[in-house]
Design an enzyme around this catalytic site. Structure first.
Site, PDB file in Angstrom:
ATOM      1  CG  ASP A  59      -8.627   1.210   3.023  1.00 52.00           C
ATOM      2  OD1 ASP A  59      -7.917   1.647   3.946  1.00 52.00           O
ATOM      3  OD2 ASP A  59      -9.695   1.752   2.678  1.00 52.00           O
ATOM      4  NE  ARG A 104      -3.631   2.622   0.838  1.00 47.96           N
ATOM      5  CZ  ARG A 104      -4.670   2.874   1.626  1.00 47.96           C
ATOM      6  NH1 ARG A 104      -5.153   1.933   2.392  1.00 47.96           N
ATOM      7  NH2 ARG A 104      -5.230   4.067   1.616  1.00 47.96           N
ATOM      8  CG  ASP A 145     -10.864   1.823   6.758  1.00 49.25           C
ATOM      9  OD1 ASP A 145     -11.618   1.640   5.788  1.00 49.25           O
ATOM     10  OD2 ASP A 145      -9.867   2.557   6.730  1.00 49.25           O
ATOM     11  NE  ARG A 157      -8.100   2.042  -0.381  1.00 54.98           N
ATOM     12  CZ  ARG A 157      -9.109   2.628  -1.018  1.00 54.98           C
ATOM     13  NH1 ARG A 157      -8.932   3.137  -2.212  1.00 54.98           N
ATOM     14  NH2 ARG A 157     -10.291   2.698  -0.480  1.00 54.98           N
TER      15      ARG A 157
END
Length: 172
Positions: free
Chosen positions: A88, A75, A90, A85
């Site tokens: 990811d 990334r 979160d 990407r």
């Protein structure tokens, strides 16, 4: 995006779960991986999932750890915000309630508006409450995905019943 070692996006997510487990995080549950439309200008489809993890790390230390895992997967955080990407990760909800810092806001600001977050989360943490709205994940998902109620149609005439297929599941 596909990863040269891990393969297509669903395989990247499965490898990310392994990476979480090999760090000091404990994966309690993980949702099935789903495909979703992009947010922003991208045209490609995305693979999405959710996991409940256990850690003693505070939110910012956890964020640093997740970003280190993202970097290990290739990334690059520079460039266009909505670009494709490899990975990811979160922090959407936290059992400590709400958290706000210049680098991190929990609950995630947009999760209530994203079926690709709420759908998988509802599979594994349906009763987890949002500390700001007090809604359970299952209720937030239902609010986001429910269809407007349609008025009931009058019953068909007897002569038309045998030929009508309105309302059968095969019509949808």
């Amino acid at each position: 995006m596909a990863h040269p070692r891990h393969g297509p996006p669903p395989a990247v997510l499965r490898a990310a779960l392994v990476a979480l487990e090999t760090s000091d995080l404990r994966v309690i549950a993980s949702a099935p991986i789903i495909a979703s439309a992009p947010v922003g200008p991208s045209l490609r489809r995305y693979a999405n999932g959710a996991a409940v993890i256990e850690t003693v790390r505070p939110p910012l230390a956890l964020l640093d750890q997740l970003q280190a895992i993202e970097a290990a997967f290739g990334r690059n955080r520079r460039g266009q915000r909505w670009r494709a990407r490899t990975l990811d990760l979160d922090i959407v909800l936290w059992d400590g309630g709400a958290f706000c810092d210049a680098r991190l806001t929990v609950p995630h600001r947009e999760y209530r508006n994203r079926t690709f977050v709420l759908g998988p989360a509802a599979r594994i943490a349906r009763d987890w409450r949002d500390p700001l709205t007090c809604l359970c994940v299952k209720h937030a998902h239902a609010r986001l995905t429910r269809r407007a109620r349609l008025p009931k149609a009058p019953p068909p005439h007897d002569a038309c019943r045998a030929h009508s297929s309105v309302g059968r599941a095969t019509d949808f």
